[in-house]
Design an enzyme around this catalytic site. Structure first.
Site, PDB file in Angstrom:
ATOM      1  N   LYS A 100      24.956  42.312  36.987  1.00 44.39           N
ATOM      2  CA  LYS A 100      25.183  41.005  36.341  1.00 44.39           C
ATOM      3  C   LYS A 100      24.092  40.034  36.782  1.00 44.39           C
ATOM      4  CE  LYS A 100      29.150  37.756  36.149  1.00 44.39           C
ATOM      5  NZ  LYS A 100      30.492  37.536  36.719  1.00 44.39           N
ATOM      6  N   SER A 176      33.645  36.484  33.159  1.00 46.30           N
ATOM      7  CA  SER A 176      32.236  36.200  32.955  1.00 46.30           C
ATOM      8  C   SER A 176      31.356  37.440  33.023  1.00 46.30           C
ATOM      9  CB  SER A 176      31.754  35.184  33.977  1.00 46.30           C
ATOM     10  OG  SER A 176      31.980  35.666  35.260  1.00 46.30           O
ATOM     11  N   SER A 200      36.980  37.639  36.623  1.00 50.64           N
ATOM     12  CA  SER A 200      35.756  37.918  35.875  1.00 50.64           C
ATOM     13  C   SER A 200      35.254  39.341  35.903  1.00 50.64           C
ATOM     14  CB  SER A 200      34.637  36.993  36.373  1.00 50.64           C
ATOM     15  OG  SER A 200      34.957  35.668  36.043  1.00 50.64           O
TER      16      SER A 200
END
Lengths: 518, 118, 483
Positions: A100, A176, A200
């Site tokens: 990420k 996220s 997330s």
């Protein structure tokens, strides 16, 4: 062979590499081909949503540019050489993974999906990344996310086009860590790293039909993780299987002298966890908590909207019973307060964590003329930060200012302690807690973006575990009537990831054989 | 600021308060329309979520519990204090070079005419 | 109408550690001049994304605990860190890590003398915090140097117990001595190891409530601090006499013009939105830790001063000179231990000979511990002067030789034959001098005692200074009388 290589788990690929049935380069090339097939345009800060030559809405856009690292293929070649020479290539030798873009990767662009870092090259590795690389992992790209992790859909990223759910590209992948989940679900990466502050990792894992683990707070170092809320943030893996999850956790977990909140508690080797008799032993007499609030409170899960989800989770409970576990009703009475408490705590912490983006040392600085340094801060931040960060910062300023500080922040921390206490009491009676991961399945892109309250509420079943610090995992347990994945959430006491993974594995083995049908 | 107002009244944001928050946050005010939208959104969030933290039904349980900072109890599980050893960063020049503006090894920032240095 | 001045101080000291508070960067910029800018930095102390403060530097806590013990403050067994949030170019994270809620230590006091009067100033608390960076304006821009970011500081806040500028100055002087004695800080105000802000207010008398206080910053020496405080007292006095009101302002002292510049009016407390730093665990200090930290705490300067005056009979001024620097005081103590004679004599020798040596610009030695004239050697020298092995006059010469050769006094005396002449030889020299100068003898016989001095000089010269002048005089008189 190439295409099917993208369907294998890390554990399987490792076996294939070690037995030399397949080379690391072949695996790498297969994933590059897959990316070329499904990715479409990767997220760019200079791109508009939908302004494409080929159809954005049929592709995944899991990554942010630049997608592929030149050195990645060279590393795969080096791994193959080592294997031929009988040199140990590490626990993840030759396995392509994604990270990420909230993690610092040395000498590469690290953006937090924000314009304010569009030109930032990180000078060091995040510990979790470094450990995977140290075990031979091949980093193939950084995945897209909500800007500064603020959101549950990845739609707020400044890097367009938005990431889409590989199961149904008209829908969000969750957030996220949406890009991380999508990349694994689409076969673009074997596993990925994400971060979980309110859900997330788990929520996008549930939306995309992969496994996602939020370890206990303190289990994995946050060095190199761009902070959102330091007291809640956890680093964790998104994988195809539970075994992969255990393997990835083993690699990234452990004491780090660069993060004082990391612990010395040991973790078993993933190799020893999943033998058949160990799993059988662990299931016998296992007490699984069934928290009434997570199933019956209509504010937490709507009985109509969540009907398929509740069916799937009940089916999972039946599977556990058939394995020898006991389902015990419990209550976690303060669950409904978890999102409000999180709201206050996270805003206070993040507003402060974003103070450093001032255009002085790195990142975006306004090129407009300014009359003094304050104007420079203002212009740089206003230009660089998106709507979601701006809103959150303002809220953070508001709820942390003198006059409110005692009322709200401290009160929220006490409320957090009550939520934690709920878990402590529950774990006196049960070994593990089960629930749905999310109140709905993946919602349409643009469906709720703009409604902050509704977006925040997508995390209401996951955020209590962040407050309590306890480990929680999401794994696929069915599809809804539209074919969208449903996540089963399992929560365990502090630092019991070993058992949590075993309990998850036990279900996964059976579920593979008898998936729920509608 | 809040003063003696009942908590709920002082909780919500008006134009004046927004300006103050924007100043603290070093975020420029937007157009009037956009700022009004912002006020509505923020107040909606306050009303839907923050107010629940203030729920009086929680008062007695909150009084009897200490705030927690991590949920997990980290006592005795973490590293001890650090020894006083110098570990220099291998490339400090690179850190100044990546600044939007630097000169002779300094970070360069526009001068604030009216304020003297602390 | 006369007003009573009420003064409180906030002092920041840089702790004497090798590395910073929360990262491994060197603190050398705090001690050495001419370190290039942004040399001792890393992503942590320059606030990069994704960084965390490392576990706290243990030495920082040890030194702070030493200080808190010496001031008899109450050390909190558990203390936390908080963030103080504000924007400033030399504050890279946009917040300073400090202790707002639960400081390292509360209370305590410091005693000192000013103009012979004993004072005891109470402390409010002391806490740890990070130093920000440094900025300067050049060519119309700010240049920011972050070498200093993250250097460990202790902030000590006194109660408003001081009543004059000279008291404040004496307090800071004593405080500086204390931190140097303890090895806790270099305490060099010019280098910024010790910085002081003063809060000044006036009131008609001590039974009246406190007046509005103003804050004076940028005080780089005790001298300027005294000037500034007096200036402010005068300013406030004038204002009150005119019927005006004191505003809560911040004043920056301008050393060039000897005037205060009003920085800004403090309308209300800036809102720093303090909250606990989540990346740091609480600092736990138990009894073992404290005992270890204070295991070699020396006697404090004010106690030593008192002892020198009462036990050794030194004058207050002499004692003050000796205790001003711990290394000199330690040296003196070592001399006294090894030398069984008069401490006053030892004190005189340290002051008049050793210190003068050190202060001589030509002297190649920077500190007393580098001198070849060790405390043991000095003690030896004083002893052999006392027991007559050498003359008093020979002392300084031997001292010089020790400096040059590094040999002990005994060795030098033996080597160079510096013992006083035998009595017979001395008498011979005296008889010779008398015989050579009948005119002087005659004058002496007529009652003029002073003329003998010339002869003493001649004999001393002949004895190459080895003779004891008093003995020469006695013998000379004897022999002259016997003629």
């Amino acid at each position: 062979m190439s295409e099917s290589l993208c369907k294998y788990s890390a554990t399987e690929l490792r076996a294939l590499i070690q037995s030399r049935q397949v080379s690391a380069v072949e695996i790498y090339d297969a994933h590059v081909n897959q990316i070329n097939a499904v990715e479409g345009r990767s997220g760019g800060v200079d791109q508009e949503e939908g302004e494409n030559n080929y159809s954005d809405d049929q592709h995944i856009h899991a990554f942010v540019k630049p997608t592929l690292f030149k050195s990645a293929r060279a590393k795969a070649e080096a791994i193959d050489n080592d294997i031929h020479r009988g040199i140990d290539t590490g626990l993840l030798g030759g396995i392509p993974f994604a990270v990420k873009d909230i993690f610092c990767v040395k000498d590469t662009h690290t953006s937090a999906a924000s314009y304010i870092l569009h030109n930032y090259i990180a000078p060091f590795h995040a510990t979790a990344v470094e450990r995977i690389l140290g075990e031979g992992g091949i980093l193939i790209g950084k995945t897209n996310l909500d800007e500064f992790v603020y959101g549950s859909s990845t739609e707020s990223s400044a890097y367009k086009p938005v990431t889409r759910n590989p199961i149904d590209p008209s829908r969000v992948p969750g957030g996220s860590s949406g890009g991380s989940a999508a990349a694994v679900a689409a076969g673009e990466a074997v596993f990925s790293l994400g971060s979980d502050t309110a859900g997330s990792i788990r929520q996008p894992a549930a939306f995309c039909g992969v496994v996602g683990l939020k370890p206990t707070y303190g289990r994995v170092s946050r060095w190199g993780l761009i902070a959102m809320a330091a007291s809640l943030d956890c680093v964790g893996p998104l994988t195809k299987t539970v075994k992969d999850c255990a393997l990835a956790l083993q690699v990234i977990a452990g004491l780090d002298h660069k993060d004082w909140t990391t612990v010395t508690d040991p973790l078993s080797s993933s190799e020893t966890l999943f033998s058949e008799d160990i799993i059988q032993q662990s299931m016998k007499g296992l007490k699984i908590g069934w928290p009434s609030e997570y199933f019956e409170d209509p504010d937490l899960i709507d009985p109509i909207e969540g009907d398929d989800i509740l069916k799937a989770v009940r089916h999972a409970a039946e599977i556990y019973k058939s394995l020898g576990a006991e389902i015990i009703p419990i209550s976690l009475p303060h669950t409904a307060y978890a999102i409000p408490a999180y709201f206050v705590i996270s805003r206070v912490e993040l507003a402060s964590d974003l103070h450093r983006f001032d255009g002085v040392k790195y990142g975006h600085r306004t090129s407009n003329p300014v009359k003094d340094v304050y104007e420079m801060y203002e212009a740089s931040r206003t230009e660089g930060l998106g709507v979601q960060p701006k809103q959150r910062i303002l809220m953070g300023m508001h709820v942390s200012s003198a006059g409110y500080a005692d009322q709200l922040y401290e009160r929220a921390l006490r409320l957090r302690a009550l939520i934690r206490q709920d878990f402590d009491h529950a774990f006196e009676k049960v070994d593990v807690i089960m629930s749905a991961t999310t109140p709905t399945t993946a919602f349409p892109i643009g469906g709720i973006y703009g409604d902050t309250v509704q977006m925040q509420n997508a995390d209401r079943l996951t955020v209590p575990a962040n407050h309590a610090g306890v480990p929680a995992i999401s794994l696929p347990c069915g599809l809804d009537s539209s074919g969208l994945p449903i996540g089963l959430q399992l929560i365990g006491p502090d630092f019991t990831e070993d058992r949590l993974l075993q309990v998850a594995f036990a279900f996964e083995q059976v579920y593979k054989q008898t998936p729920i049908d509608h | 600021m809040a003063g003696n107002d009942a908590p709920h009244d002082a909780l919500f944001i008006n134009e004046e308060r927004l300006k103050q928050l924007q100043k603290w946050a070093a975020i420029a005010p937007q157009s009037n329309e956009e700022d009004l939208y912002l006020i509505r959104e923020l107040n909606n969030q306050l009303n839907e979520m923050v107010i629940k933290v203030l729920d009086p039904a929680l008062d007695s349980s909150l009084e009897n519990i200490m705030p927690t900072h991590y949920g997990v109890n980290l006592n005795g599980r973490c590293a001890s204090m650090r020894d006083d050893i110098v570990e220099p960063w291998p490339d400090p020049e690179a850190l100044t070079e990546m600044a939007p503006r630097s000169r002779d090894g300094y970070f360069v920032v526009p001068v604030n005419k009216h304020e003297s240095l602390k | 109408m006369k007003y009573e001045a009420v003064i409180g101080l906030e002092i920041h000291i840089q702790l004497k550690t090798k590395s910073k508070l929360f990262c491994g960067c060197s603190t050398q910029a705090a001690y050495e001049r001419d370190i290039p800018p942004n040399r001792n930095i890393c992503p942590i102390c320059t606030g990069h994304p994704g960084v965390l403060p490392r576990p706290i530097n243990k030495k920082v806590v040890e030194l702070a605990v030493r200080l808190a013990s010496a001031t008899q403050s109450h050390i909190n067994p558990e203390s936390d860190f908080d963030r103080k949030n504000y924007f400033y170019a030399d504050l890279p994270k946009g917040y300073q890590i400090t202790q707002h809620g639960q400081p390292l230590a509360d209370g305590g006091h410091i005693e000192f003398y000013n103009e012979g009067v004993h004072h005891r100033i109470a402390l409010d608390h002391m806490h740890l915090e990070e130093d920000p960076g440094k900025s300067k304006i050049e060519d119309g821009v700010w240049l920011v140097d972050m070498n200093r970011c993250g250097v460990p500081l202790v902030e000590i806040v006194t109660l408003p117990d001081l009543r004059s500028a000279s008291q404040a100055s004496a307090f800071v002087t004593e405080f500086r001595r204390i931190v140097q004695y303890l090895g806790v800080s270099e305490g060099n105000m010019e280098m910024g190891n010790l910085r002081c802000d003063a809060n000044v207010s006036l009131r008609p008398s001590s039974s009246d409530p406190l007046g509005t206080k103003t804050e004076i910053k940028n005080l780089n020496s005790t001298h300027f601090m005294e000037d500034a405080i007096n200036w402010e007292i005068n300013r406030q006095t004038r204002l009150l006499k005119e019927g005006g009101a004191i505003k809560q302002i911040t004043i920056s002292w301008d050393e060039q013009t000897s005037e205060g510049n009003v920085s800004r009016e403090k309308e209300s407390e800036a809102d720093y939105r303090y909250f606990r730093e989540p990346n740091l665990l609480p600092v736990i200090i138990d009894l073992d830790f404290v005992n270890h930290a204070i295991s070699d705490i020396p006697e404090l300067p004010s106690k030593r001063h008192h002892r020198y005056v009462t036990e050794f009979g030194l004058s207050a001024a002499d004692a003050a000179t000796l205790i001003d620097d711990r290394s000199i005081s330690d040296y003196f103590e070592a001399v006294v231990i090894n030398y069984k004679g008069s401490s006053k004599k030892a004190a005189n020798w340290v002051r008049n000979h050793i210190l003068r040596l050190l202060n001589d610009p030509a002297c190649p030695y920077n500190s007393i511990s580098d001198l070849p004239v060790t405390a043991t050697y000095l003690a030896e020298l004083l002893t052999i002067m006392d027991n007559g092995s050498i003359s008093e006059a020979m002392g300084p010469k031997i001292l010089q030789k020790i400096l040059e050769s590094g040999l002990s006094p005994e060795q030098i005396v033996a080597q160079e034959g510096l013992r006083p002449p035998e009595e017979n030889d001395l008498v011979q020299m005296i008889d010779q001098a008398l015989a050579d100068d009948p005119k002087t003898v005659k004058r002496y016989r007529e009652g003029n005692d002073k003329v003998l001095n010339r002869l003493i000089g001649i004999v001393m010269k002949q004895a190459q200074g080895r003779a004891d002048a008093k003995r020469v005089r006695t013998l000379l008189v004897e022999r002259a009388d016997a003629l």
